[in-house]
Design a protein around this motif. Structure first.
Motif, PDB file in Angstrom:
ATOM      1  N   UNK A 199      44.937  46.765  29.587  1.00 34.59           N
ATOM      2  CA  UNK A 199      44.325  46.185  30.782  1.00 34.59           C
ATOM      3  C   UNK A 199      42.819  46.040  30.611  1.00 34.59           C
ATOM      4  N   UNK A 200      42.278  44.970  31.152  1.00 35.63           N
ATOM      5  CA  UNK A 200      40.827  44.800  31.252  1.00 35.63           C
ATOM      6  C   UNK A 200      40.429  44.678  32.710  1.00 35.63           C
ATOM      7  N   UNK A 201      39.333  45.319  33.087  1.00 31.99           N
ATOM      8  CA  UNK A 201      38.850  45.258  34.473  1.00 31.99           C
ATOM      9  C   UNK A 201      37.375  44.862  34.473  1.00 31.99           C
ATOM     10  N   UNK A 202      37.033  43.879  35.285  1.00 29.51           N
ATOM     11  CA  UNK A 202      35.618  43.579  35.530  1.00 29.51           C
ATOM     12  C   UNK A 202      35.403  43.647  37.037  1.00 29.51           C
ATOM     13  N   UNK A 203      34.508  44.538  37.461  1.00 27.89           N
ATOM     14  CA  UNK A 203      34.171  44.634  38.880  1.00 27.89           C
ATOM     15  C   UNK A 203      32.879  43.863  39.120  1.00 27.89           C
ATOM     16  N   UNK A 204      32.973  42.838  39.978  1.00 19.76           N
ATOM     17  CA  UNK A 204      31.831  41.960  40.196  1.00 19.76           C
ATOM     18  C   UNK A 204      30.896  42.434  41.301  1.00 19.76           C
ATOM     19  N   UNK A 205      31.311  43.408  42.077  1.00 20.01           N
ATOM     20  CA  UNK A 205      30.477  43.806  43.217  1.00 20.01           C
ATOM     21  C   UNK A 205      30.156  45.295  43.264  1.00 20.01           C
ATOM     22  N   UNK A 206      31.176  46.101  43.082  1.00 19.83           N
ATOM     23  CA  UNK A 206      30.975  47.517  43.396  1.00 19.83           C
ATOM     24  C   UNK A 206      30.196  48.278  42.331  1.00 19.83           C
ATOM     25  N   UNK A 207      29.191  47.649  41.756  1.00 21.87           N
ATOM     26  CA  UNK A 207      28.460  48.263  40.656  1.00 21.87           C
ATOM     27  C   UNK A 207      27.627  49.455  41.072  1.00 21.87           C
ATOM     28  N   UNK A 262      42.476  50.987  28.913  1.00 23.55           N
ATOM     29  CA  UNK A 262      41.783  50.204  29.938  1.00 23.55           C
ATOM     30  C   UNK A 262      40.346  49.939  29.501  1.00 23.55           C
ATOM     31  N   UNK A 263      40.005  48.665  29.429  1.00 27.67           N
ATOM     32  CA  UNK A 263      38.634  48.269  29.125  1.00 27.67           C
ATOM     33  C   UNK A 263      37.957  48.000  30.470  1.00 27.67           C
ATOM     34  N   UNK A 264      37.058  48.902  30.889  1.00 24.40           N
ATOM     35  CA  UNK A 264      36.555  48.898  32.267  1.00 24.40           C
ATOM     36  C   UNK A 264      35.081  48.526  32.304  1.00 24.40           C
ATOM     37  N   UNK A 298      44.306  41.236  33.271  1.00 23.24           N
ATOM     38  CA  UNK A 298      42.855  41.242  33.512  1.00 23.24           C
ATOM     39  C   UNK A 298      42.620  41.247  35.023  1.00 23.24           C
ATOM     40  N   UNK A 299      41.890  42.245  35.503  1.00 23.32           N
ATOM     41  CA  UNK A 299      41.538  42.327  36.928  1.00 23.32           C
ATOM     42  C   UNK A 299      40.100  41.854  37.099  1.00 23.32           C
ATOM     43  N   UNK A 300      39.918  40.823  37.927  1.00 22.84           N
ATOM     44  CA  UNK A 300      38.583  40.294  38.204  1.00 22.84           C
ATOM     45  C   UNK A 300      38.266  40.642  39.664  1.00 22.84           C
ATOM     46  N   UNK A 301      37.782  41.882  39.834  1.00 22.61           N
ATOM     47  CA  UNK A 301      37.657  42.456  41.177  1.00 22.61           C
ATOM     48  C   UNK A 301      36.443  41.884  41.906  1.00 22.61           C
ATOM     49  N   UNK A 302      36.688  41.338  43.094  1.00 19.21           N
ATOM     50  CA  UNK A 302      35.647  40.758  43.955  1.00 19.21           C
ATOM     51  C   UNK A 302      35.045  39.482  43.358  1.00 19.21           C
ATOM     52  N   UNK A 303      35.753  38.874  42.423  1.00 20.71           N
ATOM     53  CA  UNK A 303      35.260  37.615  41.861  1.00 20.71           C
ATOM     54  C   UNK A 303      35.080  36.558  42.945  1.00 20.71           C
ATOM     55  N   UNK A 304      35.971  36.562  43.933  1.00 23.81           N
ATOM     56  CA  UNK A 304      35.867  35.538  44.992  1.00 23.81           C
ATOM     57  C   UNK A 304      34.510  35.561  45.697  1.00 23.81           C
TER      58      UNK A 304
END
Lengths: 203, 203
Positions: A64-72, A89-91, A131-137
């Protein structure tokens, strides 16, 4: 039947079996392809649901790959937990997060672009099954990334790779591109009756 | 001021400080209590979201209990994954699941009662910070468990314990009792256009 005719017939039969096999594989490939899932709406569970899918994928031995676009800015429980499994998991969390408060739009755009470079890398890695693109929207809604670029990179991903995009306010183009769209709606919320955010539930 | 009056004044001041401290603690306890969250609706993500919260809780060092009321027949990815952490997650799946197909209502009721006994045990364990009652709404909707019993046990749980109840068709009484209710609605679904269920996404 002559020897030639017999050889031709055998060849034809072999080719027919081969064609059947190839057709079957094509049909299978068309059946089993990576899905683009979008979790939108004003309710809770958009990101949680994506992270539940991470657990599910890991249970099936899928990387799994995760990119968090907001909760940094804040270290969330999910991040702490899934970082325990660096082989699986590549986080990635974007620096200190965006700067909605400071109004530094150029800095936000630069950070979003950096985040997208990481996402693109995951979207081109055949060994990554989800691949999770969290908060990409949110980043798209604010115009920090171009929808066309994002959708082109998502389209070009490995055939069997699943992608989950979260965040309220999904753009119509994202919904159009998605295989599955779920709208999380708030029916009732404890916070509205004055209960404060709870560790392990809200963050 | 006489010695007695002085002592009385000191005592009064100390008692006032103590009262302030107790009031503060009461206020704090009222602020931070365990929530009852309900995930309902026809969309996806009801269970996934609960399992994302499991990951989040584990990231905060919170112990978790899970009872799955329906998916007993198939081993899901979440189950495989979270069973890796037996010290942190107490995971229970009801036998071979329910028997919607076989119409053996007495057997279903017996299984549901067994499952609820496990749930009640978790709901009385102060060391468990999050209890997931996956697909409980289905068991309630079919009348295999009594709502009053279920709600009484949930109400009686430790003050700081969070509970997540999932499943479509949440009963009005469950919604009434909940702090937060999220409705997951299906906007668009790949299956409807003929794509089959995907390992790591659907199960």
């Amino acid at each position: 039947m002559s020897e030639t005719a017999e050889r031709d017939a055998r060849h034809k039969a072999r080719m027919q079996r081969k064609k059947a096999l190839i057709d079957e594989k094509i049909a299978q490939a068309q059946d089993e392809y990576g899905l683009l899932l979008v979790h939108s709406g004003n309710g809770k569970g958009k990101s949680s649901s994506a992270f539940g899918m991470v657990a599910r994928a890991l249970g099936h031995g899928i990387k799994v790959g995760v990119v968090q676009f907001i909760k940094g800015a804040a270290s969330t429980g999910e991040e702490t937990f899934f970082r325990r499994f660096p082989e699986e998991v590549s986080y990635h969390v974007m620096g200190e997060g965006f700067t909605w408060e400071t109004q530094d739009r150029q800095r936000d755009i630069a950070k979003a672009q950096q985040a997208w470079a990481v996402a693109r890398h995951l979207l081109s890695d055949e060994s990554v099954g989800l691949v999770v693109l969290d908060e990409l929207n949110i980043a798209l809604k604010h115009g920090y990334l171009e929808l066309d670029t994002v959708l082109a990179d998502i389209e070009a991903r490995p055939l069997l790779q699943h992608v989950v995009v979260t965040g309220r306010g999904a753009l119509p183009g994202m919904i159009e591109a998605a295989d599955t769209v779920t709208e999380m709606s708030l029916v009732k919320h404890a916070f509205k009756s004055g209960v404060k955010a709870q560790k392990g539930i809200e963050f």
